[in-house]
Design an enzyme around this catalytic site. Structure first.
Site, short mmCIF file in Angstrom:
data_model
loop_
_atom_site.label_atom_id
_atom_site.label_comp_id
_atom_site.label_asym_id
_atom_site.label_seq_id
_atom_site.Cartn_x
_atom_site.Cartn_y
_atom_site.Cartn_z
N GLY A 134 5.43 -7.73 25.61
CA GLY A 134 5.50 -6.92 24.35
C GLY A 134 5.82 -5.62 24.74
O GLY A 134 5.98 -5.03 25.84
N CYS A 135 6.28 -4.75 23.75
CA CYS A 135 6.69 -3.41 24.13
C CYS A 135 5.75 -2.33 24.52
O CYS A 135 5.73 -1.80 25.89
CB CYS A 135 7.47 -2.65 22.84
SG CYS A 135 6.52 -2.90 21.47
N PHE A 136 4.52 -2.41 23.73
CA PHE A 136 3.20 -1.58 24.52
C PHE A 136 2.93 -2.06 25.60
O PHE A 136 2.35 -1.65 26.45
CB PHE A 136 2.30 -1.59 23.41
CG PHE A 136 2.34 -0.40 22.29
CD1 PHE A 136 2.52 0.75 22.52
CD2 PHE A 136 2.08 -0.89 21.09
CE1 PHE A 136 2.56 1.88 21.70
CE2 PHE A 136 2.30 0.13 19.96
CZ PHE A 136 2.51 1.53 20.37
N ALA A 137 2.74 -3.50 25.75
CA ALA A 137 2.13 -3.97 27.07
C ALA A 137 3.17 -3.80 28.23
O ALA A 137 2.63 -3.51 29.44
CB ALA A 137 2.34 -5.62 26.86
#
Length: 325
Positions: A134-137
């Site tokens: 994921g992007c935030f991850a």
């Protein structure tokens, strides 16, 4: 030249994939699947591709492509694979969260590998199917992995991160309209964001029994693309020690760099790069991590994983320049 298919071709991440693949020297877009846009020109939906991509969306699938990108909403990739068959040689890269956690990584006999190259490049090179992070991850893990690898995470980590409007996808909602988003700032899903599971999973893989809390507040920013993440935690060492730890951890990384200067979002927008900056103050270590949410946070990292799967140069097709002005 490998043949590539894209499922769910009308969203932001698919548009970025098409843009990157159209200029990739070792990949050809075989089809872009979109039931809602079948028969329409791709450039009618992704208008930045006018004049550079002569391709129609289709509702037909070639099951024999070499690589398949799934750009579907979270929860839809599993259903799609249940309803459609692909050849044994087809390698699948999923951009949803359906296969990121270890308990979900075996599906219909397929083994999915978590695709964060800075964490496990060699494993990805030997894999067949990839769960794209994921992007935030991605931004948060790249901020914290060197500390976990050095077994230096001992207390809670507080994270505050803002993402651009494209992080919400193309579907309209009350918080994606221009009149709401412009000149505005807000948080959402405080403490319970869905990316926390994969972040904790990766940190535990490097620092066994890491049991402190990741206190994460995600924010919506008044800009189109990018993630600006700050994380802080207790740290007893000096700043030069921690800089050496980070630079050693990322010394072979193609796209992640530790900067001695303060960093800002325009340095990474339209690139596959992650920039990290470190600051020490009164027993606290502040780590700043910035990425483009659509590239290093999604489609660019997916191409990076494709390159590793097929033995291409890792940066093939990803030498992009930042939109600095």
């Amino acid at each position: 030249m490998i043949q590539v298919g894209i499922i769910g071709g009308a969203g932001y991440t698919a548009g970025e994939l098409i843009r990157l693949l159209a200029n990739h020297p070792k990949a050809n877009i075989n089809f872009a699947y979109s039931t809602s846009n079948a028969g329409n020109k791709v450039s009618h939906v992704h208008q930045d591709l006018v004049g550079s991509v002569d391709l129609l969306f289709t509702n037909a699938i070639n099951p024999n492509v070499d690589a398949l990108f799934l750009c579907l909403g979270h929860g839809n990739s599993q259903k799609f694979l249940e309803d459609h068959s692909f050849s044994d040689h087809t390698r699948i890269i999923d951009l949803s969260n359906d296969f990121r956690l270890k308990e979900d990584q075996i599906f219909q006999g397929r083994q999915f590998t978590y695709g964060l190259p800075e964490l496990q490049r060699e494993v990805i090179q030997k894999a067949k199917h990839i769960a794209n992070p994921g992007c935030f991850a991605t931004a948060i893990q790249l901020a914290l992995l060197p500390l976990a690898n050095a077994k230096l995470l001992h207390t809670n980590v507080h994270v505050n991160a803002a993402t651009g409007a494209t992080g919400a996808g193309t579907s309209l909602s009350a918080t994606t309209h221009f009149t709401w988003r412009a000149n505005n700032f807000s948080h959402y899903k405080p403490f319970v964001h869905q990316h926390l599971g994969e972040i904790t999973q990766s940190l535990n893989g490097l620092q066994e029994h890491f049991d402190s809390e990741i206190v994460f507040i995600p924010n919506r920013g008044d800009f189109s693309r990018g993630i600006f993440a700050t994380a802080y935690t207790n740290f007893e060492g000096n700043i030069e020690d921690v800089k050496r730890i980070y630079k050693a951890f990322y010394k072979d990384a193609k796209f992640t760099f530790v900067s001695d200067e303060n960093i800002h979002l325009k340095q990474v927008v339209n690139t596959n790069n992650c920039l990290i900056h470190l600051h020490k103050h009164n027993g606290k270590l502040l780590i700043t991590s910035i990425i483009d949410n659509l590239l290093k946070g999604a489609s660019g990292q997916a191409i990076q994983n494709m390159n590793l799967l097929f033995g291409f140069e890792e940066s093939e097709g990803l030498n992009l320049k930042a939109n600095y002005f």
